[in-house]
Design a protein around this motif. Sequence first.
Motif, PDB file in Angstrom:
ATOM      1  N   ASP A   6       1.375  -0.668  12.352  1.00 20.85           N
ATOM      2  CA  ASP A   6       0.082  -1.181  12.821  1.00 20.85           C
ATOM      3  C   ASP A   6      -1.012  -1.058  11.764  1.00 20.85           C
ATOM      4  O   ASP A   6      -2.137  -0.621  12.051  1.00 20.85           O
ATOM      5  N   VAL A   7      -0.687  -1.452  10.547  1.00 23.93           N
ATOM      6  CA  VAL A   7      -1.630  -1.314   9.432  1.00 23.93           C
ATOM      7  C   VAL A   7      -2.630  -2.466   9.439  1.00 23.93           C
ATOM      8  O   VAL A   7      -2.253  -3.636   9.521  1.00 23.93           O
ATOM      9  N   SER A   8      -3.910  -2.126   9.356  1.00 22.78           N
ATOM     10  CA  SER A   8      -4.975  -3.125   9.300  1.00 22.78           C
ATOM     11  C   SER A   8      -5.875  -2.849   8.102  1.00 22.78           C
ATOM     12  O   SER A   8      -6.099  -1.701   7.718  1.00 22.78           O
ATOM     13  N   LYS A   9      -6.375  -3.929   7.512  1.00 20.69           N
ATOM     14  CA  LYS A   9      -7.342  -3.840   6.419  1.00 20.69           C
ATOM     15  C   LYS A   9      -8.385  -4.933   6.642  1.00 20.69           C
ATOM     16  O   LYS A   9      -8.039  -6.113   6.760  1.00 20.69           O
ATOM     17  N   ILE A  10      -9.636  -4.532   6.737  1.00 17.60           N
ATOM     18  CA  ILE A  10     -10.721  -5.469   7.048  1.00 17.60           C
ATOM     19  C   ILE A  10     -11.731  -5.463   5.909  1.00 17.60           C
ATOM     20  O   ILE A  10     -12.147  -4.397   5.434  1.00 17.60           O
ATOM     21  N   SER A  42      -3.388 -15.269   2.619  1.00 12.77           N
ATOM     22  CA  SER A  42      -2.658 -14.818   3.814  1.00 12.77           C
ATOM     23  C   SER A  42      -2.644 -13.302   3.963  1.00 12.77           C
ATOM     24  O   SER A  42      -2.289 -12.779   5.020  1.00 12.77           O
ATOM     25  N   GLY A  43      -2.992 -12.583   2.892  1.00 11.37           N
ATOM     26  CA  GLY A  43      -2.964 -11.125   2.935  1.00 11.37           C
ATOM     27  C   GLY A  43      -1.914 -10.516   2.029  1.00 11.37           C
ATOM     28  O   GLY A  43      -1.709  -9.301   2.032  1.00 11.37           O
ATOM     29  N   LYS A  44      -1.223 -11.357   1.237  1.00 13.53           N
ATOM     30  CA  LYS A  44      -0.134 -10.863   0.377  1.00 13.53           C
ATOM     31  C   LYS A  44      -0.611  -9.798  -0.608  1.00 13.53           C
ATOM     32  O   LYS A  44       0.020  -8.762  -0.761  1.00 13.53           O
ATOM     33  N   SER A  45      -1.715 -10.102  -1.306  1.00 10.72           N
ATOM     34  CA  SER A  45      -2.187  -9.171  -2.331  1.00 10.72           C
ATOM     35  C   SER A  45      -2.640  -7.851  -1.720  1.00 10.72           C
ATOM     36  O   SER A  45      -2.383  -6.773  -2.280  1.00 10.72           O
ATOM     37  N   THR A  46      -3.295  -7.921  -0.572  1.00  7.79           N
ATOM     38  CA  THR A  46      -3.721  -6.699   0.108  1.00  7.79           C
ATOM     39  C   THR A  46      -2.507  -5.871   0.500  1.00  7.79           C
ATOM     40  O   THR A  46      -2.487  -4.644   0.320  1.00  7.79           O
ATOM     41  N   LEU A  47      -1.482  -6.538   1.016  1.00  5.51           N
ATOM     42  CA  LEU A  47      -0.256  -5.841   1.402  1.00  5.51           C
ATOM     43  C   LEU A  47       0.391  -5.175   0.193  1.00  5.51           C
ATOM     44  O   LEU A  47       0.809  -4.010   0.249  1.00  5.51           O
ATOM     45  N   MET A  48       0.448  -5.907  -0.935  1.00  9.04           N
ATOM     46  CA  MET A  48       1.040  -5.340  -2.143  1.00  9.04           C
ATOM     47  C   MET A  48       0.256  -4.121  -2.615  1.00  9.04           C
ATOM     48  O   MET A  48       0.829  -3.103  -3.002  1.00  9.04           O
ATOM     49  N   ASP A  55      -4.373   0.802  -2.913  1.00  7.30           N
ATOM     50  CA  ASP A  55      -5.431   0.718  -1.914  1.00  7.30           C
ATOM     51  C   ASP A  55      -4.937   1.417  -0.653  1.00  7.30           C
ATOM     52  O   ASP A  55      -3.733   1.687  -0.517  1.00  7.30           O
ATOM     53  N   VAL A  56      -5.840   1.716   0.240  1.00  9.28           N
ATOM     54  CA  VAL A  56      -5.455   2.373   1.494  1.00  9.28           C
ATOM     55  C   VAL A  56      -5.893   1.520   2.671  1.00  9.28           C
ATOM     56  O   VAL A  56      -6.876   0.769   2.588  1.00  9.28           O
ATOM     57  N   ALA A  57      -5.175   1.645   3.784  1.00  6.77           N
ATOM     58  CA  ALA A  57      -5.471   0.872   4.992  1.00  6.77           C
ATOM     59  C   ALA A  57      -6.694   1.442   5.701  1.00  6.77           C
ATOM     60  O   ALA A  57      -7.037   2.617   5.544  1.00  6.77           O
ATOM     61  N   ASP A  58      -7.356   0.592   6.493  1.00  2.00           N
ATOM     62  CA  ASP A  58      -8.465   1.045   7.335  1.00  2.00           C
ATOM     63  C   ASP A  58      -7.954   1.663   8.630  1.00  2.00           C
ATOM     64  O   ASP A  58      -8.613   2.511   9.229  1.00  2.00           O
ATOM     65  N   LEU A  77      -1.303  10.267  -5.684  1.00  2.53           N
ATOM     66  CA  LEU A  77      -1.030   8.828  -5.619  1.00  2.53           C
ATOM     67  C   LEU A  77      -0.799   8.254  -7.018  1.00  2.53           C
ATOM     68  O   LEU A  77       0.071   7.400  -7.208  1.00  2.53           O
ATOM     69  N   ALA A  78      -1.560   8.723  -7.988  1.00  3.66           N
ATOM     70  CA  ALA A  78      -1.353   8.278  -9.372  1.00  3.66           C
ATOM     71  C   ALA A  78       0.039   8.679  -9.854  1.00  3.66           C
ATOM     72  O   ALA A  78       0.729   7.911 -10.533  1.00  3.66           O
ATOM     73  N   GLU A  79       0.456   9.879  -9.487  1.00  2.00           N
ATOM     74  CA  GLU A  79       1.793  10.360  -9.850  1.00  2.00           C
ATOM     75  C   GLU A  79       2.872   9.516  -9.184  1.00  2.00           C
ATOM     76  O   GLU A  79       3.887   9.161  -9.803  1.00  2.00           O
TER      77      GLU A  79
END
Length: 223
Positions: A6-10, A42-48, A55-58, A77-79
């Motif tokens: 249920d990942v969302s990004k706005i 469509s959201g591809k880049s955000t998903l990637m 990036d992190v989800a909202d 996360l960098a590691e």
Amino acid sequence: MIELRDVSKIYQIGDERVHALDHANLHVRPKEFVSIIGPSGSGKSTLMNIIGCLDVADAGEYLLDGMPIEAYSENDLAEIRNRKIGFVFQSFNLIPKLTAEENVELPLIYQRVKKSERQTRVRLALEKVGLEKRAKHLPTELSGGQQQRVAIARAMVTNPSLILADEPTGNLDSKTSGEIMRMFQELHEQGNTIVLITHDNDVARQAKRVVHILDGKLTEVTL
């Protein structure tokens, strides 16, 4: 390996709220080859970016190897990005002033791998993509297909558990695209987990599973 729940990004664009991801669910098992296809916007880049820990989800939850990403610090996360994920981009993202072998070597330097081991691993990675004779060439001295092969060698050299490819054939002609896709097939046969993001149906169909994304929603496609 990858589980989105249920990942969302706005994004707020002026007065409008854009749902780049809208309660997206995805599960990728180890050693799978999955393509994610959708049109521009469509959201591809955000998903990637979320899968790649850029990036992190909202809202919702992303588990990588069973661990929620929220549990990691920025340094963690960098590691993870350096050790667990190999990135292949449409624009190759090679450093112009570095030779092919130096570009491939870079992530190993970040990992503080000793020089003798770096040299061996770089040589083997370039051999795998058929560019051992072009090791001393700069990106400007290589064709688009050869530059993408260098990018694939760079992604492979750290032995990542996941290869994340974002439109890897987008800047290539059809013949070269076919060669690059055969390389991804070989990587999959060697046991690599691959998530490939594309807008091209012919490219998407070469994966074992196809997931469609539209308006931030994911739908499994039956081949």
